[in-house]
Design an enzyme around this catalytic site. Sequence first.
Site, short mmCIF file in Angstrom:
data_model
loop_
_atom_site.label_atom_id
_atom_site.label_comp_id
_atom_site.label_asym_id
_atom_site.label_seq_id
_atom_site.Cartn_x
_atom_site.Cartn_y
_atom_site.Cartn_z
N PRO A 126 0.84 -1.20 0.00
CG PRO A 126 -0.62 -1.50 1.79
CD PRO A 126 0.64 -2.03 1.19
CE1 TYR A 147 10.35 4.16 10.44
CE2 TYR A 147 10.69 2.55 8.72
CZ TYR A 147 10.09 3.71 9.16
OH TYR A 147 9.26 4.43 8.34
#
Length: 716
Positions: free
Chosen positions: A406, A562
Amino acid sequence: MRVVIVGGGPAGLYLALLLKKASPRDEITVLERNPPDATYGWGVVFSDRTLAEFREADEVTYRQITDRFVLWDAIDVYAHGERLRCGGHVFAGIARTALLEILQRRCAELGVVLRFRTEVRQPEDLPPYDLLVGADGVGSTVRSWHAEVFRPRITPGRARYIWLGTPRPFGAFTFVFRQTEWGLFQAHAYPYAGRMSTFIVECGEEAWKRAGFHEADEVQTLRRCEEIFAEVLRGNPLFSNNSRWIRFPTLRTVTWHHGRIVLLGDAAHTAHFSIGSGTKLAMEDAIALARALQTYEDLETALEAYELERRPAVEAFQRAALQSQRTFETTQRAMRLDPYRLTLYLLTRSGRISYEDLRVRDARFVQRVESHLASEWDEVRLPCPPVHLPFALRGLRLPNRIARRPASACGALDGLPGQAQQRALCGLAARGAGLVLTEILAVSPEGRITPEDAGLYRGEHGEAWKRIVQAVHAEGSRIGAVLGHAGRRGATRSRRFGVDLPLTEPWELLAPSALPYHPDGPVPRAMGREDMEAVREAFVRAARLAAHAGFDLLHLHFGSGYLLASFLSPLTNRREDAYGGSLENRMRFPLEVFRAVREVWEGPLGVTLPASDRARGGIPEQEALAIARAFREAGCDLVEVTAGQTVPDEDPTYGRGYLAPYAEAVRLEVGIPVLVGGGLTLSEANVLVASGRADLCVLDLEGDGFVDKSPPSLVS
Ligand SMILES: Cc1cc2nc3c(=O)[nH]c(=O)nc-3n(C[C@H](O)[C@H](O)[C@H](O)COP(=O)(O)OP(=O)(O)OC[C@H]3O[C@@H](n4cnc5c(N)ncnc54)[C@H](O)[C@@H]3O)c2cc1C
């Protein structure tokens, strides 16, 4: 106007004749240090597109040059004992001496003053001028007089090469790769006159020394090169013409003009010889400069217009040339490719030929490649475009090479996915992606990037994902769960409002070191041993939930700054314990997490790794490769490369397909399947798969529909 041109190479001579033709009353003088018939090198190549401009600029020289052209349209690759040919490329070659002779004759006809054997050493050597043109090649003397203004930056290539000639008439642009006891040697050969060809030999520094070229004289050099390439030379000798082994100098200058001085051709810029464009660029410079001088009365404006017109075109060539140069400097790693993939790899090296172009140029060649690729899969009975080939990963069979994810997070309440995720993922599956990947699913509430992120940290999440997985399977795709922990990039506002904007009340962030992502952002807590165990267990719990949900593949996101990426990078990991410092230490915790997941997850397990931090002091290429190697050894099945986002002050240039070179390096050097994204089109994905640079491609450009869900055997 009095124009003095230093350098009687293609750039200087062509400019001289164009200026004289346009304004016969101007005094145009060319000063050339060599005699008229002496030159270095052998033949030069032009691509067909170049010629239209030459015809418009001067029909007489255009006709004479094209009359002397040797034309051919094929590229041959000799490697692994085979020759593969791809046609339809259209090249034209001419002897450098013939080109210079034509230009000199035309200059003389038009009344240009040509002074040969005149070396310019200092400004006092020059006759009076209104405009001084430095067309004196890459080592330009004119440029050196104002080096502080032109600020030349020369980057030498890593490989050694020597420009030779041979009476063996090659019928195509020919690349030859020879693996020898000293290392890999390659030749670039092309015809330029009835019975003569250019023959450029190139090799790495190590191979060059091991073969003794650093201490060989000219005759020994020629004989050794003849031995290496005996098979393709078929008994023909190699000749030298003041030829020396050098490393290609790529030249950039911050400006091309200063006062009444202007630089032209190789004096202003160079582009690696492997895209055969130096002479073309030099002559196009001459056309643009002559035009600008006719268009603008004011010299400064004319020189400015010349540079404005030419610089973008030249820089585009330099970028393509750099890519091509890198390919040839690292061909050793491409030697693991079979001849078909290797040929495609070379043809598409500079990014200027798309898959569709290749099909138009030589449909039979493309079909041979596709037949070869199809023959590797029992179930594929007819050739098909490469992205339609299936792929196997630890027992998982993917119907094609396209992956999709997505474009943005779908929104979730306390990590719970819902209809929005199902619609988005099923929509991607319906567009034909063989593999659908989730957004990054947080392994714990504090591991979320924003409060709206979906997660996989409660039993409820597993149940919800199970329904979505079944829906995606019903669309005929496979689905992978991407697990991550945001680390110091967590606790930000929804991306609708912008990227990395901290929440007004952020939750406590974790990181290897107490360094905020933005200088004024929340400071994360440096993780202790207990934090590490909790994070590791969170990944393990998420993996178990993913197994329960029926995901086909698990993918750990250790990139983009991250949490786990922060351990890998020296920019964000400043620990002084066993988890910081050396690369081995920085990899320790990410590998611990990976191994713990590997123990509970039996299916295919991938990992996203940083290939570069795109910032000074970040992970160098060799470390990025070592990281990928360590994960492969720990049981990783698939690597996705990312680059950047480790720190906010990074190199901001993100072109389309910018990740492809990193993916290629990991796949070919480490020998592990690679998933690559970075704004790819379907055509680029076909090239990457067919040329062995990547295995799976993430198509994420809106509108680049991939909707054909037929089995590969029906596709073509
Ligand atoms: C191995 C190799 C292969 C190549 N193959 C191709 C190819 O296939 N196709 C292609 O288009 N290009 C090719 N090139 C590039 C091409 O040769 C150059 O880009 C092109 O020659 C540039 O032209 P120029 O006139 O700017 O410079 P040059 O051709 O270098 O001409 C400069 C001239 O200035 C003269 N000079 C220098 N200093 C002085 C001085 N102080 N006083 C007086 N005279 C001086 C020199 O003698 C020379 O004649 C290749 C280059 C290399 C190295």
